[in-house]
Write a protein that holds these residues in place. Structure first.
Motif, PDB file in Angstrom:
ATOM      1  N   ILE A   1       1.431  -4.101   5.605  1.00 34.22           N
ATOM      2  CA  ILE A   1       0.463  -4.891   6.386  1.00 34.22           C
ATOM      3  C   ILE A   1      -0.099  -6.059   5.577  1.00 34.22           C
ATOM      4  O   ILE A   1      -0.987  -6.767   6.054  1.00 34.22           O
ATOM      5  CB  ILE A   1      -0.653  -4.008   6.990  1.00 34.22           C
ATOM      6  N   GLY A   2       0.480  -6.301   4.382  1.00 39.22           N
ATOM      7  CA  GLY A   2       0.159  -7.518   3.641  1.00 39.22           C
ATOM      8  C   GLY A   2       1.205  -8.606   3.835  1.00 39.22           C
ATOM      9  O   GLY A   2       1.104  -9.673   3.234  1.00 39.22           O
ATOM     10  N   THR A   3       2.226  -8.366   4.685  1.00 33.79           N
ATOM     11  CA  THR A   3       3.299  -9.357   4.847  1.00 33.79           C
ATOM     12  C   THR A   3       2.840 -10.522   5.712  1.00 33.79           C
ATOM     13  O   THR A   3       1.991 -10.378   6.592  1.00 33.79           O
ATOM     14  CB  THR A   3       4.560  -8.735   5.495  1.00 33.79           C
ATOM     15  N   SER A   4       3.463 -11.699   5.456  1.00 37.35           N
ATOM     16  CA  SER A   4       3.086 -12.919   6.176  1.00 37.35           C
ATOM     17  C   SER A   4       4.085 -13.292   7.257  1.00 37.35           C
ATOM     18  O   SER A   4       3.798 -14.123   8.104  1.00 37.35           O
ATOM     19  CB  SER A   4       2.970 -14.074   5.179  1.00 37.35           C
ATOM     20  N   ASN A   5       5.273 -12.731   7.220  1.00 42.26           N
ATOM     21  CA  ASN A   5       6.300 -13.110   8.202  1.00 42.26           C
ATOM     22  C   ASN A   5       6.880 -11.850   8.834  1.00 42.26           C
ATOM     23  O   ASN A   5       6.229 -11.228   9.665  1.00 42.26           O
ATOM     24  CB  ASN A   5       7.357 -13.982   7.520  1.00 42.26           C
ATOM     25  N   ARG A   6       8.056 -11.412   8.410  1.00 41.27           N
ATOM     26  CA  ARG A   6       8.683 -10.261   9.044  1.00 41.27           C
ATOM     27  C   ARG A   6       8.190  -8.968   8.406  1.00 41.27           C
ATOM     28  O   ARG A   6       8.344  -8.773   7.201  1.00 41.27           O
ATOM     29  CB  ARG A   6      10.214 -10.332   8.880  1.00 41.27           C
TER      30      ARG A   6
ATOM     31  N   ASN B   1      -5.480  -0.205   7.813  1.00 41.82           N
ATOM     32  CA  ASN B   1      -6.525  -0.838   7.006  1.00 41.82           C
ATOM     33  C   ASN B   1      -5.959  -1.250   5.647  1.00 41.82           C
ATOM     34  O   ASN B   1      -5.685  -0.396   4.797  1.00 41.82           O
ATOM     35  CB  ASN B   1      -7.688   0.148   6.841  1.00 41.82           C
ATOM     36  N   LEU B   2      -5.800  -2.562   5.437  1.00 40.88           N
ATOM     37  CA  LEU B   2      -5.227  -3.056   4.192  1.00 40.88           C
ATOM     38  C   LEU B   2      -6.149  -2.748   3.009  1.00 40.88           C
ATOM     39  O   LEU B   2      -5.698  -2.266   1.964  1.00 40.88           O
ATOM     40  CB  LEU B   2      -4.960  -4.559   4.296  1.00 40.88           C
ATOM     41  N   THR B   3      -7.426  -3.021   3.169  1.00 39.75           N
ATOM     42  CA  THR B   3      -8.365  -2.822   2.056  1.00 39.75           C
ATOM     43  C   THR B   3      -8.410  -1.361   1.630  1.00 39.75           C
ATOM     44  O   THR B   3      -8.399  -1.047   0.439  1.00 39.75           O
ATOM     45  CB  THR B   3      -9.764  -3.307   2.469  1.00 39.75           C
ATOM     46  N   ASP B   4      -8.454  -0.478   2.614  1.00 40.78           N
ATOM     47  CA  ASP B   4      -8.464   0.950   2.283  1.00 40.78           C
ATOM     48  C   ASP B   4      -7.150   1.363   1.637  1.00 40.78           C
ATOM     49  O   ASP B   4      -7.136   2.164   0.699  1.00 40.78           O
ATOM     50  CB  ASP B   4      -8.735   1.779   3.542  1.00 40.78           C
TER      51      ASP B   4
ATOM     52  N   HIS C   1       4.593  -6.913  -1.545  1.00 44.79           N
ATOM     53  CA  HIS C   1       4.150  -7.214  -2.912  1.00 44.79           C
ATOM     54  C   HIS C   1       2.646  -7.070  -3.125  1.00 44.79           C
ATOM     55  O   HIS C   1       2.174  -7.101  -4.266  1.00 44.79           O
ATOM     56  CB  HIS C   1       4.641  -8.608  -3.343  1.00 44.79           C
ATOM     57  N   THR C   2       1.897  -6.902  -2.033  1.00 40.95           N
ATOM     58  CA  THR C   2       0.465  -6.614  -2.176  1.00 40.95           C
ATOM     59  C   THR C   2       0.232  -5.446  -3.136  1.00 40.95           C
ATOM     60  O   THR C   2      -0.758  -5.430  -3.879  1.00 40.95           O
ATOM     61  CB  THR C   2      -0.146  -6.239  -0.805  1.00 40.95           C
ATOM     62  N   ILE C   3       1.134  -4.485  -3.116  1.00 36.90           N
ATOM     63  CA  ILE C   3       0.915  -3.246  -3.872  1.00 36.90           C
ATOM     64  C   ILE C   3       0.886  -3.470  -5.377  1.00 36.90           C
ATOM     65  O   ILE C   3       0.362  -2.626  -6.119  1.00 36.90           O
ATOM     66  CB  ILE C   3       1.956  -2.159  -3.525  1.00 36.90           C
ATOM     67  N   ALA C   4       1.426  -4.604  -5.840  1.00 32.15           N
ATOM     68  CA  ALA C   4       1.400  -4.860  -7.284  1.00 32.15           C
ATOM     69  C   ALA C   4      -0.037  -4.992  -7.801  1.00 32.15           C
ATOM     70  O   ALA C   4      -0.301  -4.674  -8.968  1.00 32.15           O
ATOM     71  CB  ALA C   4       2.194  -6.124  -7.618  1.00 32.15           C
ATOM     72  N   LEU C   5      -0.953  -5.458  -6.950  1.00 32.38           N
ATOM     73  CA  LEU C   5      -2.337  -5.633  -7.418  1.00 32.38           C
ATOM     74  C   LEU C   5      -3.016  -4.293  -7.740  1.00 32.38           C
ATOM     75  O   LEU C   5      -3.489  -4.109  -8.869  1.00 32.38           O
ATOM     76  CB  LEU C   5      -3.152  -6.447  -6.412  1.00 32.38           C
ATOM     77  N   PRO C   6      -3.072  -3.347  -6.802  1.00 31.31           N
ATOM     78  CA  PRO C   6      -3.702  -2.070  -7.180  1.00 31.31           C
ATOM     79  C   PRO C   6      -2.949  -1.331  -8.291  1.00 31.31           C
ATOM     80  O   PRO C   6      -3.575  -0.637  -9.106  1.00 31.31           O
ATOM     81  CB  PRO C   6      -3.711  -1.265  -5.869  1.00 31.31           C
ATOM     82  N   ILE C   7      -1.619  -1.478  -8.336  1.00 29.04           N
ATOM     83  CA  ILE C   7      -0.873  -0.825  -9.422  1.00 29.04           C
ATOM     84  C   ILE C   7      -1.262  -1.452 -10.758  1.00 29.04           C
ATOM     85  O   ILE C   7      -1.533  -0.742 -11.741  1.00 29.04           O
ATOM     86  CB  ILE C   7       0.650  -0.913  -9.174  1.00 29.04           C
ATOM     87  N   LEU C   8      -1.323  -2.792 -10.806  1.00 37.81           N
ATOM     88  CA  LEU C   8      -1.699  -3.459 -12.058  1.00 37.81           C
ATOM     89  C   LEU C   8      -3.142  -3.129 -12.453  1.00 37.81           C
ATOM     90  O   LEU C   8      -3.451  -3.048 -13.644  1.00 37.81           O
ATOM     91  CB  LEU C   8      -1.507  -4.969 -11.939  1.00 37.81           C
TER      92      LEU C   8
ATOM     93  N   PRO D   1      -1.083 -11.486  -5.137  1.00 34.13           N
ATOM     94  CA  PRO D   1      -1.446 -10.464  -6.145  1.00 34.13           C
ATOM     95  C   PRO D   1      -1.606 -11.007  -7.568  1.00 34.13           C
ATOM     96  O   PRO D   1      -2.456 -10.528  -8.320  1.00 34.13           O
ATOM     97  CB  PRO D   1      -0.298  -9.446  -6.071  1.00 34.13           C
ATOM     98  N   PHE D   2      -0.785 -12.017  -7.938  1.00 29.94           N
ATOM     99  CA  PHE D   2      -0.842 -12.441  -9.341  1.00 29.94           C
ATOM    100  C   PHE D   2      -1.985 -13.416  -9.601  1.00 29.94           C
ATOM    101  O   PHE D   2      -2.451 -13.527 -10.736  1.00 29.94           O
ATOM    102  CB  PHE D   2       0.539 -12.937  -9.781  1.00 29.94           C
ATOM    103  N   ARG D   3      -2.480 -14.090  -8.552  1.00 35.59           N
ATOM    104  CA  ARG D   3      -3.726 -14.878  -8.705  1.00 35.59           C
ATOM    105  C   ARG D   3      -4.893 -13.917  -8.971  1.00 35.59           C
ATOM    106  O   ARG D   3      -5.673 -14.124  -9.895  1.00 35.59           O
ATOM    107  CB  ARG D   3      -3.974 -15.698  -7.439  1.00 35.59           C
ATOM    108  N   ARG D   4      -4.974 -12.871  -8.164  1.00 39.57           N
ATOM    109  CA  ARG D   4      -6.054 -11.893  -8.355  1.00 39.57           C
ATOM    110  C   ARG D   4      -5.925 -11.207  -9.727  1.00 39.57           C
ATOM    111  O   ARG D   4      -6.928 -10.939 -10.398  1.00 39.57           O
ATOM    112  CB  ARG D   4      -6.028 -10.830  -7.252  1.00 39.57           C
ATOM    113  N   ALA D   5      -4.680 -10.908 -10.113  1.00 40.09           N
ATOM    114  CA  ALA D   5      -4.482 -10.210 -11.389  1.00 40.09           C
ATOM    115  C   ALA D   5      -4.967 -11.054 -12.566  1.00 40.09           C
ATOM    116  O   ALA D   5      -5.548 -10.526 -13.519  1.00 40.09           O
ATOM    117  CB  ALA D   5      -3.008  -9.844 -11.559  1.00 40.09           C
ATOM    118  N   VAL D   6      -4.743 -12.369 -12.476  1.00 37.45           N
ATOM    119  CA  VAL D   6      -5.248 -13.256 -13.529  1.00 37.45           C
ATOM    120  C   VAL D   6      -6.774 -13.259 -13.516  1.00 37.45           C
ATOM    121  O   VAL D   6      -7.424 -13.092 -14.557  1.00 37.45           O
ATOM    122  CB  VAL D   6      -4.696 -14.690 -13.347  1.00 37.45           C
TER     123      VAL D   6
END
Ligand code: MN
Ligand code: MN
Length: 315
Positions: free
Chosen positions: A44-49, A95-98, A124-131, A166-171
């Protein structure tokens, strides 16, 4: 105590049995493992398909053909390390945030056992909580990021957490050692001509795909591994880094991408790095009726297992 092993093709036909990753037992407590293969069914973090929620299922299904030994490098990951499929993170499809909070909690708990997580996405949203979980344990990490996109958008539709951010937030959150970050395979059209320059301003090495065309990536990767080494490193591999002729089963395809041999060269070059986690994300099997995208993803995840710290190589 013997290591968990993939179920052999002469014990149960490859089209039979439970489709865990590589037909591993999927029965070992994380406390007894060196490496945990994890699924994160989330899109549910995807922008297209959409469709990456089916990535872990698709990858597991196509992984049944994989055998334990790497015939090119002679790596013996299952002799060397205790590796098992520990199942999927129970994300919240409403719920994306949850979901992001659940993923971080799940990985923080997993990492208390000292395992290296190898993740099947999921977008790729998942890379943020994993990182977030990885950096909480190891401190800021180096990053090898393979992708058609830099995933450094500030916001998407006003949202700060999505598969392109995700990588903007990670920085911003201090999760990355920015001088030890490389983004490989980026390309395509942008919102502005300087879209990739934010990465460069952070100290990342940005390898646009044109630098990779028509050549072996072994020389490039010698430079990249020298840059990102010297501390813990995370490997995040978006399947759309590879050309859509090889990997059409993904949500935001971009033409003129990396080849499959180049993808294998990138991962094999990571041998010797202090890898503390890996992921393979953005596989959406429903756009590839051949199954090739999931088959490719399964093999790339296997190649990741083969370069983890502690893997022995047979003579
Ligand atoms: Mn991505
Ligand atoms: Mn991408």
């Amino acid at each position: 105590m013997s290591n968990p092993q993939p179920l052999g093709g002469n014990q149960m036909p490859r089209f039979g049995g439970l489709a865990s990753f590589m037909r591993l037992p999927a029965a070992t407590p994380p406390a007894e493992l060196d490496v945990a293969v994890v699924g994160v069914p989330f899109d549910i973090g995807t922008s297209n398909r959409p469709g990456a929620r089916f990535g872990p299922r698709g990858i597991r299904a196509e992984s049944v053909l994989l055998r334990p030994y790497n015939m090119a490098t002679r790596a013996a990951p299952f002799d060397s390390l205790r590796i098992d499929d520990v199942g999927d993170v129970p994300t919240n499809p409403y719920n994306l945030t949850d979901s992001v909070a659940r993923i971080e909690t799940w990985y923080r708990d997993l990492l208390t056992h000292g395992v290296v997580p190898v993740t099947m996405g999921g977008d790729h949203t998942i890379a943020l909580p994993i990182l977030r979980a990885v950096a909480a344990k190891h401190g800021p990490v180096g990053l090898v990021h393979v992708d058609a996109h830099t995933d450094i958008n500030d916001v998407m539709f006003g949202e700060r957490v999505a598969h392109g951010t995700p990588f903007r937030r990670a920085v911003e959150e201090g999760l990355l050692d920015c001088a030890r970050v490389a983004q490989i395979g980026v390309r395509g059209t942008g919102y502005a001509a300087d879209d990739f320059d934010w990465s460069r301003e952070q100290g990342f090495r940005v390898v646009q795909v044109e630098e990779c065309w028509h050549r072996s990536l072994v020389p490039l990767m010698a430079e990249v591994t020298a840059q990102v080494g010297g501390g813990p490193v995370y490997l995040s591999f978006d399947i759309d880094g590879i050309d859509p002729s090889f990997a059409p089963g993904t949500g935001t395809p971009e033409i003129a991408g990396l080849t499959v041999p180049q993808a294998v060269e990138i991962i094999r070059a990571c041998r010797g790095l202090d890898l503390v986690g890996c992921d393979l994300v953005e596989v959406a099997p429903i756009y590839d009726t051949s199954g090739n995208t999931s088959l490719l993803a399964a093999n790339l995840l296997y190649e990741m297992l083969c370069v983890l710290p502690g893997v022995e190589y047979r003579p």
